[in-house]
Design an enzyme around this catalytic site. Structure first.
Site, PDB file in Angstrom:
ATOM      1  N   CYS A   1      56.973  51.643  37.045  1.00 36.93           N
ATOM      2  CA  CYS A   1      55.580  52.111  37.168  1.00 36.93           C
ATOM      3  C   CYS A   1      55.244  52.647  38.569  1.00 36.93           C
ATOM      4  O   CYS A   1      54.613  53.699  38.705  1.00 36.93           O
ATOM      5  CB  CYS A   1      54.627  50.984  36.788  1.00 36.93           C
ATOM      6  SG  CYS A   1      55.117  49.384  37.437  1.00 36.93           S
TER       7      CYS A   1
ATOM      8  N   ARG B   1      52.336  42.288  45.293  1.00 37.07           N
ATOM      9  CA  ARG B   1      51.429  41.986  44.173  1.00 37.07           C
ATOM     10  C   ARG B   1      50.062  41.614  44.744  1.00 37.07           C
ATOM     11  O   ARG B   1      49.968  40.795  45.663  1.00 37.07           O
ATOM     12  CB  ARG B   1      51.996  40.813  43.365  1.00 37.07           C
ATOM     13  CG  ARG B   1      51.271  40.555  42.072  1.00 37.07           C
ATOM     14  CD  ARG B   1      51.555  41.571  41.001  1.00 37.07           C
ATOM     15  NE  ARG B   1      52.909  41.475  40.467  1.00 37.07           N
ATOM     16  CZ  ARG B   1      53.482  42.440  39.728  1.00 37.07           C
ATOM     17  NH1 ARG B   1      52.825  43.558  39.453  1.00 37.07           N
ATOM     18  NH2 ARG B   1      54.702  42.289  39.269  1.00 37.07           N
TER      19      ARG B   1
ATOM     20  N   HIS C   1      48.089  50.386  40.057  1.00 37.95           N
ATOM     21  CA  HIS C   1      48.824  50.156  41.285  1.00 37.95           C
ATOM     22  C   HIS C   1      48.333  51.161  42.338  1.00 37.95           C
ATOM     23  O   HIS C   1      48.078  52.328  42.017  1.00 37.95           O
ATOM     24  CB  HIS C   1      50.327  50.394  41.086  1.00 37.95           C
ATOM     25  CG  HIS C   1      50.997  49.405  40.174  1.00 37.95           C
ATOM     26  ND1 HIS C   1      50.396  48.246  39.729  1.00 37.95           N
ATOM     27  CD2 HIS C   1      52.246  49.413  39.635  1.00 37.95           C
ATOM     28  CE1 HIS C   1      51.246  47.580  38.956  1.00 37.95           C
ATOM     29  NE2 HIS C   1      52.368  48.279  38.878  1.00 37.95           N
TER      30      HIS C   1
END
Ligand code: A2P
Length: 335
Positions: free
Chosen positions: A128, A238, A245
């Site tokens: 991703c 994270r 993101h």
């Protein structure tokens, strides 16, 4: 012509998004087969107003299937993609199982659509964080040749699946309620009100100190861009964000490119939306990008510490362009 489609991991964070995107893009689905673990067999899910029953994934699940979309993790892909291919399906695999195999195309349709044709039954969907970065950087690479990339990511918990979303929500509620007895199941440390410089949460660090997510960004970027000379270093983090993101990206180019030129270029690039109006505090943000298709780019500045450098802030929905949408765009091209 409508085709039979299977979704492996239909009950997961990306699986749910597959269903929504197939529906909203009017993908020509004849029959939809929703597959997951035994735990979910019998669960009902809706697609185009019709209720479907989730079935347990077995080696016989792919009879008559033309397109199989996989997002149930690497080990499931390794085990079941061969059965799907044997049944005559073409697989688009969201896991990392086959991404770096020489005979498996790794595709972002805005960047290297020509590679799709080289497949032998499976096309890999990139990581991703890599997808959103290469969508924004490829147009710059084409005109100014990127020599080096330094990227730090701020990745949402949904990238680690629905259980991670649940853990962040419950831990946040627990802390706000003044309790200190929260039992973590997934993350190695508190994720609520914190940032963790470790993705994935389960993996040990590699010998060189990097994580597998960081190496994915390095290796996949080179493969997708078709340029192994680009030097890349990544730090993946994270953050307590549910979806999307964000990335701080620094590039060094061979040819000088100005901020104005980058803006002009990205404003007309497919899959990119420029959001760069610092005077009015306009820049990409996760809650804005959530549920949208594009990669949003802003905070474009010259890196004044070197001669030919640019800084960018890149945000995209990790479950959509970072996963399900990119895979379905590949499937559309396959058809
Ligand atoms: P299930 O819901 O039955 O566990 P996420 O990325 O959100 O964690 O989702 C993972 C997806 O992969 C889910 O749909 C999950 O199904 C599926 N999955 C996990 N293990 C298996 C398995 N052994 N066989 C088939 N699907 C699996």
């Amino acid at each position: 012509m409508a085709v039979n489609v299977a979704i492996v991991g239909a009950t997961g964070a990306v699986g749910e998004e597959f269903i929504r995107i197939l529906e909203s893009r009017k993908f020509p689905v004849k029959e939809l087969r929703l597959l997951a673990s035994k735990r979910s067999a019998g669960k009902k899910m809706r697609f185009c107003g019709v209720e479907y029953t989730v079935q347990e994934l077995t080696r016989h699940s792919f009879q008559g299937i033309k397109i199989a979309l996989f997002s149930a993790g690497s080990s499931i892909s390794k085990e079941y993609v061969p059965y799907a291919i044997e049944s005559g399906a073409v697989c688009v695999d969201n896991s990392s199982a086959f991404r770096m195999d020489d005979d498996v195309p790794l595709v972002v349709p805005e960047v290297n659509p020509q590679d799709i044709a080289k497949h032998h039954g499976v096309i890999a969907n990139p990581n991703c964080s890599t997808i959103q970065m290469v969508v924004a950087l490829k147009p710059i690479h084409d005109v100014a040749k990127i020599k080096r990339i330094v990227v730090s990511t701020y990745q949402s918990v949904s990238g680690a699946g629905l259980k991670a979303v649940d853990e962040l929500q419950r831990e946040t509620a627990s802390i706000l309620a003044g309790k200190n007895d929260f039992q973590r199941k997934l993350f190695p440390h508190q994720i609520a009100f914190n940032v963790l410089p470790q993705i994935p949460q389960s993996n040990a660090f590699l010998q060189n100190g990097y994580t597998s997510e960081e190496l994915k960004m390095v290796n996949e970027t080179k493969k997708i861009m078709g340029d192994h000379s680009i030097r890349i270093t990544a730090t993946t983090v994270r953050v307590p964000v549910l979806r999307c993101h964000s990335e701080s990206v620094n590039i060094e180019t061979e040819k000088k490119i100005t901020v104005a030129e980058v803006r002009k270029l990205l404003a007309k690039s497919p899959g990119v939306t420029l959001m760069d109006d610092p005077a009015n505090q306009v820049y990409p943000l996760a809650p804005f990008a959530a549920g949208k298709d594009d990669v949003f780019v802003g905070r474009i500045r010259e890196d004044e510490s070197i001669d030919k450098g640019i800084n960018l802030w890149i945000v995209s929905d990790n479950l959509r362009k970072g996963a399900a949408l990119n895979a379905i765009q590949i499937a559309e091209k396959l058809l």
